[in-house]
Scaffold this motif. Structure first.
Motif, PDB file in Angstrom:
ATOM      1  N   UNK A  37      42.666  37.656  45.021  1.00 34.22           N
ATOM      2  CA  UNK A  37      43.207  38.784  44.824  1.00 34.22           C
ATOM      3  C   UNK A  37      42.029  39.865  44.507  1.00 34.22           C
ATOM      4  N   UNK A  38      41.709  40.817  45.065  1.00 31.70           N
ATOM      5  CA  UNK A  38      41.095  41.898  44.818  1.00 31.70           C
ATOM      6  C   UNK A  38      41.726  43.057  44.055  1.00 31.70           C
ATOM      7  N   UNK A  39      41.171  43.158  42.925  1.00 35.19           N
ATOM      8  CA  UNK A  39      41.905  44.334  41.959  1.00 35.19           C
ATOM      9  C   UNK A  39      41.303  45.515  42.063  1.00 35.19           C
ATOM     10  N   UNK A  47      39.756  39.073  41.515  1.00 36.77           N
ATOM     11  CA  UNK A  47      38.223  39.261  41.827  1.00 36.77           C
ATOM     12  C   UNK A  47      38.102  40.577  41.817  1.00 36.77           C
ATOM     13  N   UNK A  48      37.123  41.254  41.283  1.00 34.43           N
ATOM     14  CA  UNK A  48      36.657  42.728  41.688  1.00 34.43           C
ATOM     15  C   UNK A  48      35.125  42.660  42.561  1.00 34.43           C
ATOM     16  N   UNK A  49      35.208  43.649  43.214  1.00 34.13           N
ATOM     17  CA  UNK A  49      34.194  43.994  44.312  1.00 34.13           C
ATOM     18  C   UNK A  49      33.606  44.969  44.032  1.00 34.13           C
ATOM     19  N   UNK A  50      31.991  44.901  44.094  1.00 35.30           N
ATOM     20  CA  UNK A  50      31.330  46.016  43.692  1.00 35.30           C
ATOM     21  C   UNK A  50      31.192  47.129  44.959  1.00 35.30           C
ATOM     22  N   UNK A  63      33.625  38.439  39.420  1.00 35.77           N
ATOM     23  CA  UNK A  63      33.031  39.897  40.208  1.00 35.77           C
ATOM     24  C   UNK A  63      32.132  39.405  41.109  1.00 35.77           C
ATOM     25  N   UNK A  64      32.287  40.309  42.321  1.00 39.38           N
ATOM     26  CA  UNK A  64      31.041  40.117  43.330  1.00 39.38           C
ATOM     27  C   UNK A  64      30.059  41.110  43.284  1.00 39.38           C
TER      28      UNK A  64
END
Length: 496
Positions: A131-133, A90-93, A184-185
């Motif tokens: 898992x935050x990438x 997962x990606x996070x803004x 993505x968040x």
């Protein structure tokens, strides 16, 4: 769904594991076809290649991601891994806090800021095994509908890097579109999930205001009464799964809704009995011909799925942008930096400083009067939803324009506000706090994606998912990939 030239042939899908949906990744784990480390390695390779072309990543978290993937790989081999998103990247803004990771929010003023706590949404993702990438690009404080900032420069579109990704969750949408992980968040104050998702050809959901808590993040730093947090994905099922994880009650967010855990059905079925109101312009918007044409075809698809489609809309004030949104949004943006001096803001973009200046010039009376008009906007939707179950519109009035611009000032020969006038369908929904999603429904003559927006009554995300799943089955947009996603060196382990 066809591309802008009418072709129906689908290009090949990328072979990297980062291009799989979350559902496919978890199914692969169950079959022991690959491990979390395999998925993370491929996802990082895709992120690195995409970042070179599109500038989508602010802060890589690759070593942390590899370490977490190794831990989960060991747990899976021992039969101990748990969580609804265990092993899913997962990606996070960069407006959303991740403890120990810089949170620039696109602003030079935050160059030394590192939060010591996770935002509630990040805590929920970690608890579910995600898992935050990396942190992805945004404009400064999310103030505009592109992801360009003084911190990261210009974020570009994977369908055509000469075009904008949209924003402010532009890095998030570009990454998902290019196969850099399935989830993505993003955040959305005036359209910042839906605009980039539409421009990049992916699914984006702005949940009901308060359904997903925002604290302790920037709480948020701006658009205080307007901003929502939600998922950007390639499939409807992945968005539903993510929302099940991140929707929660959190006392730290005054707007958080005390609702119980929710489950969503994304099985595709007929839409018999669903009343859909449709508006191509909300009664006042200028819209490009290509967008109008794709919208008309989308309505025909919904009709073929069994929905009862009628032309209807909320009848909003044509002056809603100047008289309602700007006094609220710009004032809240200015309040977010009330303690900052001209020296503090010197490194910010001129357009951002102009928005702050405009916000500081509105009076308290202006803000309250706009809030009254906001109540009238909400009531217009209340009355609309007595006649129909959902409203559908184009997501954006145009397709992705040249990268580096704040917007366009002309749509189909009509002058519009270059900051927000070309996205007339998104921010009225923030004023009302309604849930809304965008899903791909076609391409323009240059092959750039076009989005369809589905708006439902408060807390009626289930109906959005029902309609989106039916549309997805009838028009399988996830089979379309930007050429950038077909790059060499983006992984390529067997999908099992």
């Amino acid at each position: 769904m066809t591309d802008g030239s009418g072709r129906t042939a689908f290009p090949p899908a990328p072979t990297g594991l980062g291009a799989l949906s979350a559902s496919e990744i978890m199914a692969g784990y169950r079959r022991k076809a690959f491990t979390p480390r395999d998925v993370v390695d491929d996802t990082i390779a895709a992120l690195q290649a995409t970042n070179e072309a599109c500038n989508a990543v602010v802060t890589p978290m690759y070593e942390q991601a590899r370490a977490e993937a190794d831990r989960l790989t060991r747990e899976m081999r021992a039969g101990e891994a748990k969580g609804a998103l265990a092993g899913v990247p997962v990606t996070v803004k960069d407006l959303v806090f991740v403890a120990g990771v810089p949170a620039y929010a696109g602003s030079p003023m935050n160059k030394d800021f590192v939060p010591d706590a996770d935002a509630a949404v990040v805590s929920s993702l970690k608890a579910a095994g995600a898992i935050i990438t990396c942190k992805t690009t945004t404009c400064e404080s999310g103030y505009k509908l592109t992801a360009d900032s003084p911190v990261t420069g210009t974020t570009r579109n994977p369908w055509n890097p000469s075009r904008t990704s949209g924003g402010s969750s532009g890095g998030a949408a570009a990454g998902v579109a290019a196969g850099c992980g399935p989830i993505a968040i993003g955040t959305d104050g005036v359209g910042s999930i839906r605009v980039p998702s539409s421009f990049c050809g992916v699914f984006g959901l702005k949940p009901t205001f308060g359904l997903v808590p925002r604290s302790p993040g920037f709480s948020p730093p701006s658009w205080a009464s307007l901003a929502h947090t939600g998922p950007i994905t390639r499939t409807v099922a992945d968005a539903a799964l993510t929302l099940e994880v991140i929707a929660a009650y959190d006392l730290r967010d005054a707007a958080s809704l005390p609702v119980s855990a929710r489950r969503f059905d994304t099985n595709a079925g007929r839409l018999d009995g669903i009343r859909i109101g449709a508006s191509a312009d909300l009664g006042y918007a200028a819209v490009s011909p290509d967008v109008c044409a794709a919208f008309g075809k989308a309505l025909a698809t919904l009709d073929s799925c069994g929905a009862q489609v009628t032309m209807d809309g909320p009848g909003l004030d044509p002056g809603i942008l100047e008289h309602t949104l700007k006094p609220i949004a710009f004032t809240e943006q200015a309040a977010a930096v009330a303690s900052k001096s001209a020296t503090d803001l010197a490194g910010s973009e001129a357009d951002y400083r102009n928005v702050i200046g405009a916000g500081r010039r509105y009076s308290g009376t202006d803000y309250i009067e706009a809030s009254y008009r906001r109540g009238q906007t909400r009531n217009a939707f209340v009355k609309l939803f007595e006649r129909v179950d959902v409203l559908v519109t184009p997501t954006v009035a145009v397709t992705a324009f040249e990268a580096g611009q704040i917007g366009v000032d002309t749509v189909d020969g009509s002058k519009v506000d270059p900051h927000l006038g070309w996205s007339p369908f998104t921010w009225p929904i923030n004023l009302a706090g309604l849930p809304a999603a965008t899903l791909p429904c076609g391409f323009d003559r240059d092959g750039m994606p076009i989005g369809l927006q589905i708006i439902a009554p408060w807390l009626d995300e289930p109906t959005i998912f029902r309609i989106a799943a039916a549309f997805e089955a009838a028009q399988p947009w996830a089979k379309f990939w930007p050429q950038l996603a077909l790059r060499e060196g983006s992984g390529g382990r067997a999908k099992g």
